[in-house]
Write an enzyme that holds these catalytic residues in place. Structure first.
Site, mmCIF file in Angstrom:
data_model
loop_
_atom_site.group_PDB
_atom_site.id
_atom_site.type_symbol
_atom_site.label_atom_id
_atom_site.label_comp_id
_atom_site.label_asym_id
_atom_site.label_seq_id
_atom_site.Cartn_x
_atom_site.Cartn_y
_atom_site.Cartn_z
ATOM 1 N N GLY A 488 -47.761 18.552 0.297
ATOM 2 C CA GLY A 488 -47.165 17.309 0.791
ATOM 3 C C GLY A 488 -48.179 16.475 1.539
ATOM 4 N N GLU A 730 -54.417 20.473 11.143
ATOM 5 C CA GLU A 730 -53.903 20.955 12.428
ATOM 6 C C GLU A 730 -54.310 20.096 13.634
ATOM 7 O OE1 GLU A 730 -54.537 24.158 9.585
ATOM 8 O OE2 GLU A 730 -53.407 24.751 11.313
HETATM 9 MO MO1 MOS Z 1 -51.708 26.059 8.548
HETATM 10 S S1 MOS Z 1 -50.969 27.272 10.067
HETATM 11 O O1 MOS Z 1 -53.106 26.847 8.187
HETATM 12 O O2 MOS Z 1 -50.578 26.120 7.341
#
Ligand code: MOS
Length: 769
Positions: A488, A730
């Site tokens: 996504g 992240e």
């Molecule tokens: Mo992320 S926690 O590497 O999907």
């Protein structure tokens, strides 16, 4: 499974040594960095995109699990007599009759360290103890409710306090030292300014829009598993081991994924249950997790408890930094939440120590969740930094700027590219930070009190091994395939942009094929590493295909370029031309390969892990960011809102402004959830995650959304690949929650060392004020 091992593993994979980035690589064209709309967008908005549970086959049957109603103990007896007699029921599976399922020893990552129904022990509430397969979902659900399970319950704990007594440091089960330099005890003791506090982050549950599902099809020889997976290659590898099959007998398909946040990185037991049932019945089996099941059976961010000690001089030098953290894990695996991910290198300090310990609870196995380790770790560290700034009477942006370092003091290596300072400076500028008055409650806007907070963010950068394959077809269209997947985030679109950059074939004429383990092996979408990993392999593949086109142009009879040196030719805007002539005068490449009677020019590409590049050992590689938050506190009605967030990210070169900005905005939504709402609560009476639904587990809605401003520094990091792109999965989340609690303090004077912020805490403070 320890997530840092996974991320290290990504970079350490040998594979082919990475190709050196050519010194004469032309700068990318304008398509790299453009705001290209998602090429898969129309498929999604028209309902054409098929997600795992959308697959249906003749004869398909449905599996519904029976879940433990105790948090610890033994299964004494499973009585399925009544269930088996119910309409449509084909099979009741449990420990007593499951075909052999195996553990997975190496070369893959599984979420739970043991296969489904391995024994009769119950380790957590909700654990699968049986599964009913029936002709319809409703029949399976009704029959699952009729399976009688007799238990011998044992003592259990879902205690939220992680203050259990531990064996001494270095002893088995005791705290282990994750990082150490200098002498923190002495430096802290003699520091004139100290912060010594404990910070807590709760269990959070991954709630992607698409829930987990497996549709398993056994054809007598081979399994095809339609999955919602962040890593089709890993899923294939693990399931082959669990099912005891050679790898080629398991194909995993995840064409579209409604996100995962880490909960879909590694296979969960439902996948093997569906596969085993389909083999036993010789029929396709669909196993979908309900939202409720997602709270017990497919991971969560574990609870953390972190003591931070900062020692500083009066002028704001950090002389000592110690972080002692614990996280809960299950009885099924040792999952370390790597809360010290960023601690050893974020700020300059001579004395540093990070220790880590695990505390077992009767909960399902935790799993990585967006920014695992770093996100809860930075909540603690960045909250403590805010407290330190206040004690020092320094501006929190200024304090961080003064402690910035361009050398990773843990590894004693320079960063390949670190621009935390610019993130803070640009963010302060965009936010209007200069207008901030530091006194608590000093910024008012009518009836509202404004609070402004800031936090820094960091997340590792890495690159794994990857293969990719490109066809430049004779009709002028291109195809590129890679065994990665788009969860996504925009991988489909970004990969098309690479082909366009290198050939000039318009994005609309590039077919991108991802999401199957039968494709050339590609990376897991995890650890913010997929983009940096597939970029060099796709570039390598398309360059190889272009080379074929140019060679054909120079060697095919009838080609206007016959007899020329292929090196003097180029493919630009989809046309072959002489390098020193404009592309407009060239020939569409499709015509050239048709002259040679080729269907397509093919190129295969490969790239090696970052660790295989000797140059990489000279550098520390990370992304950075800074998040600025405004909260509005209305003391009259005790209402707190996050009203404004500015997020500045140093993630290398951004390939798609639109999908990248969207991903950062999503991270802010998630950060508001972490700061204000999200917490999975286990019932102390039975270990049931009681708020396992969207009425009780609160995630932010559009009405909770602040004004969002995302900015990328867009500074390429060429250690990673030719475009200098790192990864941004992240980093956008990492500083949001501590910036929120810093802003809450600034508005209200209430220091919250635990998220989510609860209105009760603010009310209590109001009454005592
Ligand atoms: Mo992320 S926690 O590497 O999907």
């Amino acid at each position: 499974m320890i997530f840092e091992e996974f991320v290290e593993f990504i970079g350490s994979q040998e594979g082919a040594p990475p190709k050196p980035i050519p010194a004469d690589a032309p700068p990318p064209s304008a398509i790299i960095g453009a705001a290209v709309p998602r090429i898969d967008g129309p498929l999604k908005t028209t309902g054409t995109a098929r997600y795992a549970s959308d697959y249906n086959f003749p004869g398909l049957v449905y599996a519904v699990p029976v879940r433990a109603t105790i948090a610890s103990g033994k299964i004494l007896r499973i009585d399925s007599t009544a269930a088996k007699a119910m309409p449509g029921v084909c099979l009741v599976m449990h420990h007593g009759n499951i075909m052999p399922l195996y553990r997975n020893a190496s070369g893959g990552r599984n979420s739970e360290n043991r296969p489904a129904f391995e024994d009769e022990t119950v380790y957590y509430w909700g654990q699968y103890v049986a599964a009913v397969v029936a002709e319809t979902f409703q029949q399976a659900q009704a029959a699952a409710g009729a399976v009688r399970v007799e238990y011998e319950p044992a003592k259990f704990s879902v205690d939220t306090s992680l203050s259990d007594s531990l064996p001494a440091e270095g002893q088995p089960g005791g705290p282990s030292i994750m990082s150490q330099r200098g002498d923190t005890d002495a430096a802290f003791a003699s520091a004139p300014v100290k912060v010594d506090e404990v910070y807590i982050t709760p269990v959070e549950t991954h709630n992607p829009m698409e829930m987990h599902a497996t549709v398993a099809v056994w054809d007598g020889k081979k399994y095809t598993l339609y999955e919602s997976s962040q890593g089709v290659m890993n899923h294939q590898n693990v399931m082959a081991q669990v099912l005891g099959e050679p790898r080629e007998n398991v194909e995993v398909v995840s064409r579209f994924i409604g996100s995962g946040f880490g909960g879909k990185l590694f296979p969960w037991p439902h996948s093997a249950i569906a596969a085993a049932a389909s083999r036993k019945l010789n029929r396709p089996v669909k196993f979908t997790l309900s939202r409720k099941m997602m709270f017990a059976n497919s991971g969560h961010r574990p609870r953390t408890q972190q003591r931070i000690r900062l020692g500083a001089t009066l002028d704001g030098k950090l002389v000592s930094l110690q972080q002692d953290y614990r996280n809960h894990t299950s009885y099924v695996d040792d999952v370390r939440e790597n809360c010290g991910e960023a601690t050893p290198f974020l700020y300059s300090t001579k004395n540093l120590k990070v220790t880590s310990a695990l505390v077992r609870r009767n909960v399902g196995t935790p799993s990585p969740m967006r920014g695992p380790g770093a996100v809860p770790g930075l909540f603690a560290l960045e909250s403590a930094m805010d407290e330190l700034a206040i004690k020092l009477k320094m501006d929190p942006v200024q304090l961080r700027l003064s402690l910035d370092t361009l050398v990773d003091e843990e590894k004693n290596k320079p960063f390949s590219s670190r621009h935390l300072k610019e993130c803070l400076q640009v963010g302060a500028e965009k936010f209007g930070w200069a207008r901030r008055t530091p006194e608590v409650g000093s910024m008012r806007q009518g009836d509202l009190v404004l609070g402004w907070g800031v936090a820094a963010a960091s997340w590792g950068a890495n690159r794994g091994v990857c293969d990719a394959s490109v066809n430049l077809w004779c009709d002028g269209k291109a195809r590129v395939s890679c065994g990665t997947q788009d969860i996504g985030t925009g991988s489909y679109t970004v990969i098309a942009q690479i082909i366009t950059d290198k050939t000039g074939i318009p994005v609309r004429d590039v077919e991108v094929v991802l999401g199957s383990s039968s494709l050339p092996p590609g990376p897991t979408s995890g650890g913010s590493t997929a983009t940096s990993t597939f970029v060099p392999a796709v570039i390598d593949a398309v360059n190889a295909a272009v080379k074929v086109v140019l060679t054909v142009a120079s060697t095919t009879k009838g080609s206007p370029f016959a007899g020329k040196n292929a090196n003097s030719l180029a493919l630009t805007a989809g046309r072959v031309h002489e390098k020193d002539q404009p592309a407009a005068g060239g020939v569409p490449y499709g015509e050239i390969i048709r002259m040679a009677n080729l269907a397509s020019a093919n190129g295969d590409g490969k790239s090696g892990g970052l660790g295989a590049d000797p140059k990489s050992h000279d550098y520390s590689t990370h992304s950075f960011g800074a998040q600025f938050v405004e909260v509005e506190w209305d003391p009259g009605i005790a209402r707190l809102r996050v009203s404004r967030v500015v997020s500045v990210v140093d993630g290398g070169r951004i390939i798609n402004q639109r999908t990248a900005t969207n991903q950062m905005a999503g991270a802010i939504v998630m950060g508001v959830g972490m700061g204000l709402f999200e917490e999975t609560v286990y019932d102390p009476r039975n270990g049931h995650p009681v708020n396992d639904n969207f009425a009780d587990y609160i995630v932010p809605t559009i009405a909770d959304m602040p004004q969002i401003d995302v900015h990328f520094l867009d500074i390429p990091d060429f250690l990673l690949n030719e475009y200098g792109t790192r990864g941004i999965g992240e980093i956008g989340l990492a500083g949001v929650a501590p910036a929120i609690t810093a802003a809450v303090y600034h508005a209200t004077g209430v220091r919250l060392r635990q998220v989510p912020v609860k209105i009760e805490d603010l009310l209590r403070a109001q009454q005592t004020a």
